[in-house]
Design a protein around this motif. Structure first.
Motif, PDB file in Angstrom:
ATOM      1  N   LEU A  20       0.723  -1.158   0.101  1.00 37.88           N
ATOM      2  CA  LEU A  20       0.107   0.032   0.097  1.00 37.88           C
ATOM      3  C   LEU A  20       0.774   1.342   0.062  1.00 37.88           C
ATOM      4  O   LEU A  20       1.970   1.382   0.664  1.00 37.88           O
ATOM      5  CB  LEU A  20      -0.809   0.134   1.175  1.00 37.88           C
ATOM      6  N   VAL A  21       0.539   2.238  -0.710  1.00 34.84           N
ATOM      7  CA  VAL A  21       0.997   3.558  -0.825  1.00 34.84           C
ATOM      8  C   VAL A  21       0.508   4.335   0.479  1.00 34.84           C
ATOM      9  O   VAL A  21      -0.605   4.332   0.741  1.00 34.84           O
ATOM     10  CB  VAL A  21       0.705   4.392  -1.885  1.00 34.84           C
ATOM     11  N   PRO A  22       1.466   4.587   1.438  1.00 29.82           N
ATOM     12  CA  PRO A  22       0.804   5.300   2.633  1.00 29.82           C
ATOM     13  C   PRO A  22       0.148   6.618   2.630  1.00 29.82           C
ATOM     14  O   PRO A  22       0.433   7.438   1.648  1.00 29.82           O
ATOM     15  CB  PRO A  22       2.022   5.514   3.749  1.00 29.82           C
ATOM     16  N   VAL A  23      -0.821   6.808   3.353  1.00 34.95           N
ATOM     17  CA  VAL A  23      -1.260   8.291   3.533  1.00 34.95           C
ATOM     18  C   VAL A  23      -1.384   8.833   5.102  1.00 34.95           C
ATOM     19  O   VAL A  23      -0.974   8.089   5.831  1.00 34.95           O
ATOM     20  CB  VAL A  23      -2.727   8.293   2.905  1.00 34.95           C
ATOM     21  N   LEU A  24      -1.398  10.184   5.059  1.00 32.56           N
ATOM     22  CA  LEU A  24      -1.563  10.630   6.310  1.00 32.56           C
ATOM     23  C   LEU A  24      -2.511   9.949   7.352  1.00 32.56           C
ATOM     24  O   LEU A  24      -3.696   9.539   6.768  1.00 32.56           O
ATOM     25  CB  LEU A  24      -1.790  12.166   6.562  1.00 32.56           C
TER      26      LEU A  24
END
Length: 229
Positions: A20-24
């Protein structure tokens, strides 16, 4: 242009994200997997700020992001929302070339931010195939038929003007989520984007927040509302 991007691709792929591409943290509740799935499209309508905020954690953690066709992308606004500009490639391409430039970018970066009108069904399918193969997550500023996750800013409210004086210090949004599969159940999530300290954090999804496209902020008596877009 495509040749230059192809030459950069091996260097950019060194920073590919994981599953997964991380998000805040404040944005995780918007997404069914609490991150951006490589190969999947997330469409965002109602505000470019949310598109930029979705790139903040990824670029800060070393993922390269590319932006194509987002006319109102401001690098200062992106930096204030936490985007690492050293990991952001902004490409200005003619409208008729944006689809092929997006294909080249998706083959080299971990996160693609895409604006403009949605291309043909065939072009969308090609982009999805390239993104899945290369492990690139795609966030679209606008409508995108078949998007796995749809985020729509349905209301916003600015704070800080008081009785017609002061500075715009904080913006509260209500974001409606939907999509396909695990994202099919629609919800509403409140966000400060940003709060008075410049941070992105969760907020109550109150019904009293002004509806988009403009947020009416009351000014001094007799002068009517000031609309902030």
């Amino acid at each position: 242009m495509e040749a230059s991007l192809a030459a950069l691709a091996p260097q950019l792929q060194l920073s590919r994200p994981g599953p997964l591409v991380p998000v805040l943290p404040a944005l995780r509740d918007l997404l069914p997997e609490r991150g951006l799935r490589p190969g999947a499209v997330v469409s965002v309508t109602g505000g470019t700020a949310l598109v930029l905020a979705l790139a903040a954690a990824a670029t800060s953690e070393g993922t390269w992001a590319g932006a194509v066709g987002i006319d109102d992308l401001g690098t200062l606004a992106a930096a204030e929302l936490g985007v690492d500009l050293r990991r952001l490639i902004v490409i200005e391409a003619p409208r008729e070339r944006q689809a092929e430039v997006a294909l080249a970018m998706a083959d080299g970066v971990g996160l693609l931010l895409l604006g403009g009108a949605a291309p043909t069904a065939a072009a969308r399918e090609r982009l999805a195939n390239v993104a899945r193969r290369s492990g690139c997550a795609v966030v679209v500023a606008g409508e995108w038929p078949g998007a796995r996750v749809r985020l729509r800013v349905v209301a916003r409210h600015w704070e800080g003007l008081g009785a017609g004086r002061g500075r715009l210090r904080a913006r509260r949004l209500v974001v409606e989520t939907g999509g396909r599969g695990a994202a099919a159940r629609e919800r509403r999530v409140g966000l400060w984007l940003p709060d008075a300290q410049g941070a992105v954090r969760t907020a109550e999804a109150e019904a009293s927040v002004s509806a988009v496209p403009g947020a009416a902020v009351r000014t001094a008596a007799g002068r009517g509302p000031l609309t902030v877009v």
